[in-house]
Write a protein that holds these residues in place. Structure first.
Motif, short mmCIF file in Angstrom:
data_model
loop_
_atom_site.label_atom_id
_atom_site.label_comp_id
_atom_site.label_asym_id
_atom_site.label_seq_id
_atom_site.Cartn_x
_atom_site.Cartn_y
_atom_site.Cartn_z
N UNK A 62 -1.61 -2.62 -4.13
CA UNK A 62 -1.25 -3.50 -5.24
C UNK A 62 -1.11 -4.93 -4.72
N UNK A 63 -1.47 -5.88 -5.57
CA UNK A 63 -1.35 -7.29 -5.22
C UNK A 63 -1.24 -8.10 -6.49
N UNK A 64 -0.96 -9.40 -6.34
CA UNK A 64 -0.95 -10.33 -7.46
C UNK A 64 -2.26 -11.10 -7.49
N UNK B 256 0.84 -1.20 0.00
CA UNK B 256 0.00 0.00 0.00
C UNK B 256 0.87 1.25 0.00
N UNK B 257 0.39 2.32 -0.65
CA UNK B 257 1.10 3.59 -0.68
C UNK B 257 0.10 4.73 -0.73
N UNK B 258 0.40 5.86 -0.06
CA UNK B 258 -0.50 7.01 -0.09
C UNK B 258 -0.18 7.96 -1.24
N UNK C 121 -6.43 -12.73 -15.65
CA UNK C 121 -6.71 -13.22 -17.00
C UNK C 121 -7.29 -14.63 -17.00
N UNK C 122 -7.27 -15.31 -15.84
CA UNK C 122 -7.83 -16.65 -15.78
C UNK C 122 -7.01 -17.71 -16.48
N UNK C 123 -5.67 -17.49 -16.58
CA UNK C 123 -4.81 -18.45 -17.28
C UNK C 123 -3.86 -19.17 -16.32
N UNK C 124 -4.18 -19.13 -15.02
CA UNK C 124 -3.37 -19.78 -13.97
C UNK C 124 -2.02 -19.12 -13.76
N UNK C 125 -1.83 -17.91 -14.27
CA UNK C 125 -0.63 -17.12 -14.02
C UNK C 125 -1.05 -15.83 -13.33
N UNK C 126 -0.25 -15.39 -12.37
CA UNK C 126 -0.59 -14.20 -11.60
C UNK C 126 -0.29 -12.92 -12.38
N UNK C 127 -1.21 -11.96 -12.28
CA UNK C 127 -1.05 -10.64 -12.87
C UNK C 127 -0.95 -9.61 -11.75
N UNK C 128 -0.80 -8.34 -12.10
CA UNK C 128 -0.74 -7.28 -11.09
C UNK C 128 -2.04 -6.48 -11.14
N UNK D 43 5.45 -3.83 -5.45
CA UNK D 43 5.80 -2.78 -4.50
C UNK D 43 5.35 -1.46 -5.11
N UNK D 44 4.35 -0.82 -4.51
CA UNK D 44 3.72 0.34 -5.11
C UNK D 44 4.23 1.62 -4.47
N UNK D 45 4.32 2.67 -5.27
CA UNK D 45 4.64 4.01 -4.80
C UNK D 45 3.77 5.00 -5.55
#
Length: 344
Positions: A40-42, A28-30, A46-53, A83-85
């Motif tokens: 932000x998270x993973x 998290x970032x302000x 897309x539903x293809x068994x691979x993680x997106x952002x 890692x979000x900024x």
């Protein structure tokens, strides 16, 4: 908490979504301009068994949350560890890892990448190159970020250091200038300058750029097996595009000339670099827009001196719009960036 941390209320559910239930390693970032929050998270968007952002944006003025997909992996290789900024103009950016391999002691490793939201859209991710070779860059992991008031994003991360195991390094990127390859600096050394190894780095999110406390603080722990130690170091600021102690950096700044600037159709970029140790395959010269997207590669290889002409066209041969651009010269581990102004 609304009083600086003296009292806490909750925990209550702020927002509910199925993406949150399956998300991994939230960050998290302000937003310093509005009081908004970016999470932000993973997640397998897309539903293809691979993680997106994916991101969750809390809009403080309306008290509502909005979810967005920031980056979809194109090749079923998961994106992880975001890692979000948020910079001081309100632009969110995310450093994350494209998983390529895995090590028993540290978990998944891969390439570090960066995306940010510009003019309402998340731009295609840029690959970050901080180490001396591409193979080492593919062992990066566990990024943590901090940001300065000058909108430079510092990144702490781990990389395999061959026979010395995984170490903690840090570097920085300057998206507005298209700088994504500032050479890394080692963090995980003891007071005797000996490598001690490290995993799971964490960087202070805000830090000053002047005074005795200028620069980021970085904590990390030693690799397993336990018991492991917890370490902390205050690190100095990194000059933009210059590797500390490299005596060729200052002369290099005088070996690139641009004219005319501003320009309307063509701009000449002239290089003189024999005296700074230029070698075959050492040089790259590229044009970037203000979002940090590379739009034109002028040189990749062995040019050490001469003049090049940029005709205000991208790699597809299309005329680009008027505005501010950046020419970035890289010679070995040295990077120099200069601004171009294209008129109508």
């Amino acid at each position: 908490s609304t009083d600086g941390g003296n009292a806490w209320v909750g925990a209550d559910t702020a927002f509910y979504d199925t993406m949150l239930l399956a998300g991994v390693l939230f960050c998290i970032a302000p937003d310093p301009t509005s009081g908004d929050l970016w999470v932000a998270t993973s997640f397998d968007a897309a539903g293809d068994s691979a993680m997106d952002i994916v991101t969750f944006h809390y809009i403080s003025s309306g008290g509502i949350w909005e979810k967005e997909v920031a980056a979809i992996t194109p090749d079923s290789v998961s994106y992880a560890f975001p890692a979000v900024s948020v910079d001081y103009t309100g632009i969110p950016g995310i450093v994350f890892q494209k998983n390529i391999g895995s090590y028993p002691s540290v978990g998944p490793v891969g390439l570090l990448m960066f995306t940010r939201k510009v003019s309402g859209s998340w731009i295609p991710p840029e690959t970050l190159r901080f180490s001396p070779d591409a193979q080492t860059d593919e062992t990066s992991g566990w990024p943590s970020v901090g940001i300065t008031e000058t909108n430079e994003i510092y990144i702490a991360f781990t990389q395999d250091s061959t026979s010395f195991g995984f170490q903690v390094f840090y570097s920085k990127i300057v998206p507005e200038s298209g700088i994504y390859d500032t050479p890394r600096r080692i963090v995980s050394k003891d007071n005797n300058d000996s490598l001690i190894g490290g995993i799971f780095p964490h960087m202070t999110y805000n830090f000053p750029v002047t005074g005795p406390y200028a620069g980021p603080g970085i904590s990390w722990c030693s690799p397993p097996p336990p018991p492991t130690n917890l370490y902390y170091k205050h690190m100095p600021l990194i000059p933009t595009g210059v590797e500390e102690g490299n005596e060729t950096a200052k002369p290099l700044l005088t070996f690139i000339e641009i004219s005319p600037n501003p320009f309307t159709n063509n701009v000449e970029i002239r290089l003189w670099m024999e005296d700074v140790g230029c070698k075959m395959d050492d040089v790259s010269l590229s044009i970037y827009d203000v979002s940090g997207r590379r739009i034109r590669s002028l040189v990749t290889g062995d040019l050490c001196s001469g003049a090049l002409l940029w005709r205000a066209k991208d790699n597809a041969g299309k005329r680009v719009k008027s505005g501010i651009y950046f020419v970035r010269l890289r010679v070995g581990e040295i990077t120099v960036t200069k601004k171009l102004v294209l008129l109508e």
